[in-house]
Design a protein around this motif. Structure first.
Motif, PDB file in Angstrom:
ATOM      1  N   PHE A 135       2.317 -44.193 -52.805  1.00 43.99           N
ATOM      2  CA  PHE A 135       3.394 -43.529 -51.741  1.00 43.99           C
ATOM      3  C   PHE A 135       3.001 -43.550 -50.436  1.00 43.99           C
ATOM      4  CE2 PHE A 135       5.293 -39.225 -50.321  1.00 43.99           C
ATOM      5  CZ  PHE A 135       6.588 -39.748 -50.493  1.00 43.99           C
ATOM      6  N   MET A 136       1.928 -43.710 -50.072  1.00 41.55           N
ATOM      7  CA  MET A 136       1.462 -43.762 -48.684  1.00 41.55           C
ATOM      8  C   MET A 136       1.873 -45.189 -48.215  1.00 41.55           C
ATOM      9  SD  MET A 136       1.025 -41.098 -47.758  1.00 41.55           S
ATOM     10  CE  MET A 136       0.780 -41.360 -45.907  1.00 41.55           C
ATOM     11  N   ARG A 137       1.905 -46.296 -49.277  1.00 39.73           N
ATOM     12  CA  ARG A 137       2.070 -47.780 -49.001  1.00 39.73           C
ATOM     13  C   ARG A 137       3.694 -47.718 -48.749  1.00 39.73           C
ATOM     14  NH1 ARG A 137      -0.391 -50.053 -53.509  1.00 39.73           N
ATOM     15  NH2 ARG A 137      -2.409 -49.704 -52.856  1.00 39.73           N
ATOM     16  N   LYS A 138       4.670 -47.036 -49.510  1.00 37.47           N
ATOM     17  CA  LYS A 138       5.965 -46.980 -49.350  1.00 37.47           C
ATOM     18  C   LYS A 138       6.437 -46.566 -48.124  1.00 37.47           C
ATOM     19  CE  LYS A 138       7.203 -46.700 -54.004  1.00 37.47           C
ATOM     20  NZ  LYS A 138       7.894 -48.073 -54.117  1.00 37.47           N
ATOM     21  N   THR A 139       5.512 -45.534 -47.368  1.00 39.95           N
ATOM     22  CA  THR A 139       6.034 -44.712 -46.137  1.00 39.95           C
ATOM     23  C   THR A 139       5.404 -45.305 -44.751  1.00 39.95           C
ATOM     24  OG1 THR A 139       4.372 -42.984 -46.264  1.00 39.95           O
ATOM     25  CG2 THR A 139       6.604 -42.696 -47.293  1.00 39.95           C
ATOM     26  N   ALA A 140       4.376 -46.289 -45.016  1.00 38.33           N
ATOM     27  CA  ALA A 140       3.388 -46.735 -44.009  1.00 38.33           C
ATOM     28  C   ALA A 140       4.340 -47.917 -43.067  1.00 38.33           C
ATOM     29  CB  ALA A 140       2.143 -47.507 -44.459  1.00 38.33           C
ATOM     30  N   ASP A 141       3.981 -47.703 -41.620  1.00 37.77           N
ATOM     31  CA  ASP A 141       4.601 -48.704 -40.636  1.00 37.77           C
ATOM     32  C   ASP A 141       3.817 -50.073 -40.923  1.00 37.77           C
ATOM     33  OD1 ASP A 141       4.705 -50.110 -38.435  1.00 37.77           O
ATOM     34  OD2 ASP A 141       5.354 -48.537 -37.269  1.00 37.77           O
ATOM     35  N   PRO A 142       4.633 -51.160 -41.375  1.00 35.86           N
ATOM     36  CA  PRO A 142       4.191 -52.218 -41.513  1.00 35.86           C
ATOM     37  C   PRO A 142       3.373 -52.852 -40.368  1.00 35.86           C
ATOM     38  CG  PRO A 142       6.471 -52.450 -41.433  1.00 35.86           C
ATOM     39  CD  PRO A 142       6.163 -50.809 -41.629  1.00 35.86           C
ATOM     40  N   GLN A 143       3.913 -52.696 -39.080  1.00 36.39           N
ATOM     41  CA  GLN A 143       2.922 -53.288 -38.032  1.00 36.39           C
ATOM     42  C   GLN A 143       1.442 -52.694 -38.086  1.00 36.39           C
ATOM     43  OE1 GLN A 143       6.348 -53.482 -34.799  1.00 36.39           O
ATOM     44  NE2 GLN A 143       4.703 -54.741 -34.166  1.00 36.39           N
ATOM     45  N   LEU A 144       1.457 -51.274 -38.272  1.00 36.19           N
ATOM     46  CA  LEU A 144      -0.010 -50.438 -38.249  1.00 36.19           C
ATOM     47  C   LEU A 144      -0.704 -51.075 -39.543  1.00 36.19           C
ATOM     48  CD1 LEU A 144       1.128 -46.706 -37.453  1.00 36.19           C
ATOM     49  CD2 LEU A 144       0.201 -48.695 -36.000  1.00 36.19           C
ATOM     50  N   MET A 145       0.052 -51.409 -40.846  1.00 30.15           N
ATOM     51  CA  MET A 145      -0.674 -51.728 -41.814  1.00 30.15           C
ATOM     52  C   MET A 145      -1.341 -53.346 -41.238  1.00 30.15           C
ATOM     53  SD  MET A 145      -0.855 -49.767 -44.237  1.00 30.15           S
ATOM     54  CE  MET A 145      -1.077 -50.674 -45.894  1.00 30.15           C
ATOM     55  N   ALA A 146      -0.544 -54.152 -40.530  1.00 30.12           N
ATOM     56  CA  ALA A 146      -0.940 -55.539 -40.437  1.00 30.12           C
ATOM     57  C   ALA A 146      -2.383 -55.262 -39.614  1.00 30.12           C
ATOM     58  CB  ALA A 146       0.088 -56.108 -39.707  1.00 30.12           C
ATOM     59  N   ILE A 147      -2.251 -54.394 -38.561  1.00 30.39           N
ATOM     60  CA  ILE A 147      -3.333 -54.286 -37.526  1.00 30.39           C
ATOM     61  C   ILE A 147      -4.449 -53.840 -38.397  1.00 30.39           C
ATOM     62  CG2 ILE A 147      -3.908 -53.012 -35.758  1.00 30.39           C
ATOM     63  CD1 ILE A 147      -1.137 -52.834 -34.574  1.00 30.39           C
ATOM     64  N   TYR A 254      14.858 -37.736 -43.256  1.00 30.12           N
ATOM     65  CA  TYR A 254      13.727 -38.582 -43.805  1.00 30.12           C
ATOM     66  C   TYR A 254      12.982 -37.707 -44.826  1.00 30.12           C
ATOM     67  CZ  TYR A 254       9.555 -41.326 -43.938  1.00 30.12           C
ATOM     68  OH  TYR A 254       8.204 -41.985 -44.185  1.00 30.12           O
ATOM     69  N   ARG A 255      12.765 -36.580 -44.298  1.00 28.26           N
ATOM     70  CA  ARG A 255      11.747 -35.435 -45.374  1.00 28.26           C
ATOM     71  C   ARG A 255      12.824 -35.426 -46.808  1.00 28.26           C
ATOM     72  NH1 ARG A 255      10.246 -29.983 -43.019  1.00 28.26           N
ATOM     73  NH2 ARG A 255       8.180 -30.688 -43.238  1.00 28.26           N
ATOM     74  N   SER A 256      13.928 -35.199 -46.630  1.00 35.56           N
ATOM     75  CA  SER A 256      14.702 -34.900 -47.748  1.00 35.56           C
ATOM     76  C   SER A 256      14.939 -36.072 -48.593  1.00 35.56           C
ATOM     77  CB  SER A 256      16.108 -34.309 -47.548  1.00 35.56           C
ATOM     78  OG  SER A 256      16.733 -35.422 -46.546  1.00 35.56           O
ATOM     79  N   MET A 257      15.111 -37.490 -47.930  1.00 36.88           N
ATOM     80  CA  MET A 257      15.417 -38.596 -48.695  1.00 36.88           C
ATOM     81  C   MET A 257      13.861 -39.059 -49.396  1.00 36.88           C
ATOM     82  SD  MET A 257      17.753 -41.071 -46.536  1.00 36.88           S
ATOM     83  CE  MET A 257      17.615 -42.363 -47.642  1.00 36.88           C
ATOM     84  N   ARG A 258      12.818 -38.865 -48.577  1.00 34.19           N
ATOM     85  CA  ARG A 258      11.479 -39.261 -49.173  1.00 34.19           C
ATOM     86  C   ARG A 258      10.996 -38.544 -50.254  1.00 34.19           C
ATOM     87  NH1 ARG A 258      10.279 -44.740 -48.408  1.00 34.19           N
ATOM     88  NH2 ARG A 258      10.705 -45.465 -46.550  1.00 34.19           N
ATOM     89  N   ASN A 259      11.220 -37.184 -50.077  1.00 30.76           N
ATOM     90  CA  ASN A 259      10.917 -36.276 -50.978  1.00 30.76           C
ATOM     91  C   ASN A 259      11.809 -36.487 -52.231  1.00 30.76           C
ATOM     92  OD1 ASN A 259       8.864 -35.024 -49.559  1.00 30.76           O
ATOM     93  ND2 ASN A 259      10.223 -33.313 -49.070  1.00 30.76           N
ATOM     94  N   GLY A 260      13.040 -37.103 -52.219  1.00 29.10           N
ATOM     95  CA  GLY A 260      13.567 -37.324 -53.569  1.00 29.10           C
ATOM     96  C   GLY A 260      13.112 -38.483 -54.004  1.00 29.10           C
ATOM     97  N   MET A 261      12.677 -39.711 -53.224  1.00 31.87           N
ATOM     98  CA  MET A 261      12.202 -40.610 -53.940  1.00 31.87           C
ATOM     99  C   MET A 261      10.871 -40.298 -54.471  1.00 31.87           C
ATOM    100  SD  MET A 261      12.836 -43.554 -50.767  1.00 31.87           S
ATOM    101  CE  MET A 261      11.324 -44.564 -51.509  1.00 31.87           C
ATOM    102  N   GLU A 262       9.896 -39.594 -53.920  1.00 27.36           N
ATOM    103  CA  GLU A 262       8.802 -39.277 -54.562  1.00 27.36           C
ATOM    104  C   GLU A 262       8.989 -38.478 -55.955  1.00 27.36           C
ATOM    105  OE1 GLU A 262       4.464 -38.111 -54.318  1.00 27.36           O
ATOM    106  OE2 GLU A 262       5.818 -39.782 -54.261  1.00 27.36           O
ATOM    107  N   ALA A 263      10.157 -37.481 -55.985  1.00 31.42           N
ATOM    108  CA  ALA A 263      10.500 -36.831 -57.232  1.00 31.42           C
ATOM    109  C   ALA A 263      10.769 -37.958 -58.193  1.00 31.42           C
ATOM    110  CB  ALA A 263      11.556 -35.832 -57.039  1.00 31.42           C
ATOM    111  N   GLN A 264      11.452 -39.192 -57.773  1.00 30.51           N
ATOM    112  CA  GLN A 264      11.868 -40.202 -58.766  1.00 30.51           C
ATOM    113  C   GLN A 264      10.505 -41.021 -59.487  1.00 30.51           C
ATOM    114  OE1 GLN A 264      14.764 -42.433 -57.041  1.00 30.51           O
ATOM    115  NE2 GLN A 264      16.475 -40.833 -56.953  1.00 30.51           N
ATOM    116  N   ILE A 265       9.838 -41.058 -58.464  1.00 32.08           N
ATOM    117  CA  ILE A 265       8.564 -42.147 -58.752  1.00 32.08           C
ATOM    118  C   ILE A 265       7.755 -41.112 -59.907  1.00 32.08           C
ATOM    119  CG2 ILE A 265       6.288 -42.690 -57.969  1.00 32.08           C
ATOM    120  CD1 ILE A 265       7.830 -43.353 -55.148  1.00 32.08           C
ATOM    121  N   GLN A 266       7.687 -39.911 -59.492  1.00 31.97           N
ATOM    122  CA  GLN A 266       6.904 -38.925 -60.586  1.00 31.97           C
ATOM    123  C   GLN A 266       7.488 -38.580 -61.770  1.00 31.97           C
ATOM    124  OE1 GLN A 266       4.884 -36.075 -58.528  1.00 31.97           O
ATOM    125  NE2 GLN A 266       4.220 -37.256 -56.888  1.00 31.97           N
TER     126      GLN A 266
END
Length: 266
Positions: A135-147, A254-266
């Motif tokens: 889940f954190m990978r899905k929400t992480a900033d790609p530029q921060l991850m690259a660094i 963002y909170r409502s959309m991501r929480n909806g995605m989290e519910a689908q993942i689970q």
């Protein structure tokens, strides 16, 4: 609401009900314990109900435990549960196949109460850690991850600066302040940071603060104003504007959309 369900699959009624009774007492209502007497019934449950952990016998008629897990993976069921195998046979080939299927544990019958509970607790913990990383990978900033991926080759000064930002994320952070902390001239530090991170200092700070905000939006029910404050922004209107500029939507959406995605993942 996150489903917390354990599925026991075993064609032997005594074994199946015995494990259900042990886990029912252990769960104390925190988990629902479902059972299936064969692989076909188990697959139907998996398709209809989010399962956190499946405990299955390896040797069953028609669909074995090994085949059940393989079919479960092939069906791409959204919620892939952690799996524990139980078997009355200590065969090396079974253990090998269990490893290939990424099964968390392999228990021999008869399974004692303490052994079963310890295995279940370990499997549930492993599953939660895996889900958190996904889940954190899905929400992480790609530029921060690259660094972060290149952190090992960064200079000590830049690593110290990042640590300073991390520990002062709820404050206003200036380049001169951080440069002083790592004992470098401001202009030199600015050039060094951009050269090594491929992003300028202020951009990095903004992205890191917004990453903190995203984590708080998803993990807590704190008001937006409080999240803005904890991310180092005193003016909530400015925080909302900046968040929308980077994420393409307001913090609340963002909170409502991501929480909806989290519910689908689970």
């Amino acid at each position: 609401m996150r489903s917390r369900t354990i599925l026991i699959v075993d064609d032997e009624p005594r074994s199946r009900e015995g494990m259900k009774k042990i886990l029912g007492v252990w769960a104390a209502g925190q988990y629902e314990i479902l059972t299936a007497s064969n692989g076909g019934a188990a697959l139907q449950i998996l398709e209809e109900t989010p399962i956190e952990l499946m405990i299955t016998d390896i040797r069953m008629p028609e669909i074995s435990g090994l085949a059940l897990v393989s079919q479960m993976r092939a069906k791409r069921i959204q919620r892939q549960p952690s799996v524990i195998f139980v078997s009355g046979h200590a065969q090396f080939e079974y253990a090998q196949e269990a490893l290939r299927l990424s099964v968390v544990d392999y228990l021999l019958k008869p399974v004692g109460r303490e052994k079963l509970i310890a295995s279940v607790e370990g499997a549930l913990k492993a599953g939660e850690e895996k889900e958190h990383l996904i889940f954190m990978r899905k929400t992480a900033d790609p530029q921060l991850m690259a660094i972060r991926d290149e952190e090992a080759v960064l200079s000590e000064a830049v690593r110290q600066a990042m640590h300073y930002i991390e520990t002062h994320i709820d404050e206003v952070i200036s380049l001169q302040e951080v440069a002083g902390h790592v004992h470098l001239n401001g202009s030199y530090f600015s050039a060094l940071f951009k050269e090594q991170c491929q992003i300028n200092f202020s951009e990095y700070v903004t992205r890191r603060k917004l990453q903190k905000a995203k984590e708080l939006l998803l993990k807590t029910n704190l008001p937006i104003a409080e999240i803005a404050c904890r991310s180092g922004y005193q003016r909530v209107n400015y925080f909302n504007k900046l968040f929308k500029e980077y994420e393409g939507m307001s913090p609340g959406r963002y909170r409502s959309m991501r929480n909806g995605m989290e519910a689908q993942i689970q």
